[in-house]
Motif scaffolding. Structure first.
Motif, PDB file in Angstrom:
ATOM      1  N   PHE A   1       0.825  -1.203   0.000  1.00 29.18           N
ATOM      2  CA  PHE A   1       0.000   0.000   0.000  1.00 29.18           C
ATOM      3  C   PHE A   1       0.868   1.265   0.000  1.00 29.18           C
ATOM      4  CE2 PHE A   1      -3.599  -2.546   2.105  1.00 29.18           C
ATOM      5  CZ  PHE A   1      -4.158  -2.818   0.871  1.00 29.18           C
ATOM      6  N   VAL A   2       1.998   1.223   0.718  1.00 29.82           N
ATOM      7  CA  VAL A   2       2.911   2.380   0.729  1.00 29.82           C
ATOM      8  C   VAL A   2       3.500   2.600  -0.660  1.00 29.82           C
ATOM      9  CG1 VAL A   2       5.058   3.296   1.673  1.00 29.82           C
ATOM     10  CG2 VAL A   2       3.444   2.110   3.184  1.00 29.82           C
TER      11      VAL A   2
ATOM     12  N   PHE B   1       1.269   9.026  -6.312  1.00 27.93           N
ATOM     13  CA  PHE B   1       1.669  10.399  -6.002  1.00 27.93           C
ATOM     14  C   PHE B   1       2.731  10.880  -6.990  1.00 27.93           C
ATOM     15  CE2 PHE B   1       4.306  13.444  -3.555  1.00 27.93           C
ATOM     16  CZ  PHE B   1       3.327  14.403  -3.301  1.00 27.93           C
ATOM     17  N   SER B   2       3.683   9.997  -7.335  1.00 28.12           N
ATOM     18  CA  SER B   2       4.732  10.366  -8.291  1.00 28.12           C
ATOM     19  C   SER B   2       4.145  10.632  -9.672  1.00 28.12           C
ATOM     20  CB  SER B   2       5.773   9.242  -8.387  1.00 28.12           C
ATOM     21  OG  SER B   2       6.418   9.040  -7.145  1.00 28.12           O
ATOM     22  N   CYS B   3       3.092   9.909 -10.034  1.00 29.76           N
ATOM     23  CA  CYS B   3       2.451  10.137 -11.333  1.00 29.76           C
ATOM     24  C   CYS B   3       1.909  11.563 -11.427  1.00 29.76           C
ATOM     25  CB  CYS B   3       1.330   9.132 -11.550  1.00 29.76           C
ATOM     26  SG  CYS B   3       1.901   7.440 -11.835  1.00 29.76           S
TER      27      CYS B   3
ATOM     28  N   LYS C   1      14.928  10.280  -4.398  1.00 25.60           N
ATOM     29  CA  LYS C   1      15.606   9.203  -3.681  1.00 25.60           C
ATOM     30  C   LYS C   1      14.596   8.262  -3.003  1.00 25.60           C
ATOM     31  CE  LYS C   1      19.950  11.657  -2.803  1.00 25.60           C
ATOM     32  NZ  LYS C   1      20.903  12.146  -1.767  1.00 25.60           N
ATOM     33  N   PHE C   2      13.503   8.859  -2.500  1.00 25.06           N
ATOM     34  CA  PHE C   2      12.477   8.014  -1.869  1.00 25.06           C
ATOM     35  C   PHE C   2      11.825   7.095  -2.913  1.00 25.06           C
ATOM     36  CE2 PHE C   2       8.124   7.201  -0.382  1.00 25.06           C
ATOM     37  CZ  PHE C   2       8.399   6.642   0.864  1.00 25.06           C
TER      38      PHE C   2
ATOM     39  N   TYR D   1      13.544  -0.099  -5.241  1.00 30.72           N
ATOM     40  CA  TYR D   1      14.477  -1.183  -5.000  1.00 30.72           C
ATOM     41  C   TYR D   1      14.033  -2.123  -3.873  1.00 30.72           C
ATOM     42  CZ  TYR D   1      17.506   1.538  -8.040  1.00 30.72           C
ATOM     43  OH  TYR D   1      18.032   2.226  -9.115  1.00 30.72           O
ATOM     44  N   LEU D   2      13.108  -1.673  -3.044  1.00 31.90           N
ATOM     45  CA  LEU D   2      12.556  -2.552  -2.020  1.00 31.90           C
ATOM     46  C   LEU D   2      11.389  -3.385  -2.544  1.00 31.90           C
ATOM     47  CD1 LEU D   2      12.589  -0.314   1.196  1.00 31.90           C
ATOM     48  CD2 LEU D   2      14.114  -2.222   0.635  1.00 31.90           C
ATOM     49  N   PHE D   3      10.808  -2.956  -3.670  1.00 32.90           N
ATOM     50  CA  PHE D   3       9.645  -3.671  -4.199  1.00 32.90           C
ATOM     51  C   PHE D   3       9.958  -5.123  -4.570  1.00 32.90           C
ATOM     52  CE2 PHE D   3       6.699  -4.884  -7.601  1.00 32.90           C
ATOM     53  CZ  PHE D   3       5.480  -4.591  -7.009  1.00 32.90           C
TER      54      PHE D   3
END
Length: 558
Positions: A245-246, A253-255, A349-350, A356-358
């Motif tokens: 969900f995060v 939000f980036s879109c 960076k976020f 990379y955590l996905f």
């Protein structure tokens, strides 16, 4: 060969009574306390709660192919993918409910007390040929989901290695066997101001890789979890759902930050070829529903859990696909949302941390679930032992995936596997299985459980024996009413037949279902009556009014 009170064979004949007694010792008739099935070797217990149920239902649908949906929206347009996701969402919920209903039609499983996996259910209602077909389709379908997850996870893990160590390495086997290192994540095929670009050239593109750094890291994370049971992964799955969900929130939000360009997603696009295959592939979780039901807690409601999970998944699919397609350019067919965000100059960076955590948190955690489901189906049907099933379910996909780790094979696998194997195993088979189960239940509903067991084939009785059903929960309806109005249930009171024959001594016992075999061999008619001994607790069943129509059978009136 089944006898019913209304059938011509079920008659009373007084001329040749056969006084054969069936002794039934009640195992605690006065105590009707419900028993939970014991945890079987190789399977999990009923420990998955509501949060874990939502995690498994949602994460397993939104993990592998969600990153390719924006490409689908850019190529096929907004209308048909959206209609496809909504339609298949509704169909998925209905089909899942029908599958659950079919499971309750197996004798003794009305409250899901026994364990019957998807392919075992097909074996019960379709026979051994149906079981083979079901095994093929369910295994290929789930392994396709595993392969796509491995491909995406390995590719993005290589991007992560490049970001941390400035290069990633691996062993190439084509066009030549050599050690190769690359220091780029993709080529910038679109202008920086065009929503970021890149993603068209993945690491090691043009080579068939035997192993890469990203592949090894993904494998180390995934394989140990695949050797566990489904309920052992529940806490990891709950954490993965929260992180999902995060990540989805960050992507959406980036879109908006990048900017939405309406021209990128037309109402109807020029390429509709992969729409249904991709849509169906994303809902390829129905075959996992029986395994979840067997390991969820009894207080977890099935219908509401399934409904909420498919609706949430549909919202994620449409939201990520539409907004991702409006925000980013996907210049090549092998592009996906992760590779485009990694190559975008607008990514913070976020964004990169989430990117990379996905793979290790989301993709690597959906792979073990599908492997476990494959292993469960192989084990319960005794296709192979535990060690061999672990190899086929957990190790084999990592070998099959080697030729497909680079290049444009991801979209091809998703499209064709979704169109054929996922659609058949997740939609066609459950629906046909429900129709067969409904017919079976209609034929058996007027018979008590003793008669039902006599009507089953040897293979069906073997399946019921393997389901680990608690004795006191064999049926939701009573079998017989005896003298003191005590209700006796078949699994509480194992039945044995005492009879005399040429090759048997008096007092030898045989299972009750042999009466059915005896009926087929000697064409006999019988009628049951029951008595109870209040002191000993024994229940005596007399087989009265029996006539044999076979010259080779000696009927002894004693």
């Amino acid at each position: 060969g089944c006898l019913t009170p209304s059938s011509p064979a079920y008659t009373t004949i007084d001329r040749h009574p056969l006084c054969a007694s069936i002794h039934m010792r009640s195992q605690g008739l006065s105590s009707k306390k419900q028993q939970q099935p014991q945890r079987q070797d190789g399977f999990g217990g009923k420990t998955i709660g509501l949060a874990g149920s939502f995690a498994m239902m949602i994460s397993n649908k939104t993990g592998p192919a969600v990153v390719t949906i924006p490409v689908l929206y850019q190529r096929a347009g907004f209308l048909f993918p959206t209609l496809g996701f909504i339609t298949v969402c509704i169909l998925t919920y209905l089909t899942s409910c029908l599958l659950c209903e079919a499971m309750t039609y197996v004798p003794g499983n009305r409250r899901f007390k026994g364990r019957i996996e998807f392919s075992t259910l097909a074996r019960f209602f379709f026979g051994k040929k149906g079981h083979i077909i079901a095994q093929v389709f369910i295994n290929v379908s789930l392994q396709c989901l595993n392969i796509t997850s491995i491909i995406i996870a390995s590719q993005v893990m290589n991007d992560c290695v490049i970001a941390l160590f400035h290069q990633t390495c691996g062993v190439s086997i084509y066009p030549e066997l050599r050690w190769i290192c690359v220091a780029h994540t993709g080529s910038s095929d679109a202008a920086a101001g065009d929503g970021g670009g890149g993603g068209g050239s993945l690491p090691f593109a043009g080579n068939i890789m035997l192993v890469t750094a990203g592949y090894l890291i993904t494998r180390i994370i995934t394989i140990p979890l695949g050797l566990l049971n489904l309920d052992d992964n529940v806490y990891i799955q709950v954490g993965a759902l929260v992180f999902l969900f995060v990540v989805i929130g960050n992507w959406l939000f980036s879109c908006f930050l990048v900017g939405l360009q309406a021209y990128r997603v037309p109402v109807v696009g020029p390429d509709l070829g992969n729409v249904m295959g991709t849509v169906i592939f994303n809902y390829g979780f129905i075959t996992t529903v029986p395994s979840w039901i067997h390991e969820k807690k009894p207080d977890v409601r099935i219908n509401s859990t399934l409904f909420i999970s498919v609706v949430v998944s549909c919202v994620i699919f449409v939201g990520v696909g539409w907004l991702g397609g409006l925000a980013y350019a996907f210049p090549a067919s092998d592009s996906d949302l992760l590779s485009v965000i990694a190559a975008s100059s607008t990514s913070s960076k976020f964004d990169l941390v989430m990117l990379y955590l996905f793979p290790p948190i989301i993709l690597c955690l959906t792979i073990p679930v599908f492997s476990i489901i494959v292993r469960y189906n192989l084990l319960q049907n005794k296709v192979c032992n535990k060690r061999a099933s672990n190899f086929l379910a957990v190790i084999l996909p990592w070998l099959v995936v080697i030729p497909f780790m680079t290049g444009p094979m991801l979209g091809i696998i998703i499209g064709w596997c979704g169109l054929f194997f996922t659609s058949v195993s997740n939609f066609l088979l459950p629906f046909v299985m429900y129709l067969r189960a409904y017919k079976f239940n209609k034929e058996m509903k007027d018979r008590d459980d003793t008669m039902v067991m006599m009507c089953l084939s040897d293979d069906q009785r073997e399946i019921i024996a393997s389901m680990n059903i608690p004795h006191t929960d064999f049926s939701s309806r009573p079998l017989v009413s005896i003298a003191n109005n005590t209700m006796v249930e078949s699994m509480d009171v194992p039945l044995v037949l005492t009879k005399k024959g040429d090759d048997e001594e008096e007092g030898e016992t045989a299972p009750l279902h042999q009466l059915h075999d005896l009926h087929q061999d000697h064409h006999h008619h019988h009628h049951f009556s029951y008595d109870v001994d209040d002191n000993s607790g024994d229940v005596a069943c007399r087989v009265d009014d029996v006539s044999f129509h076979d010259d080779d059978v000696d009927v002894n009136d004693d």
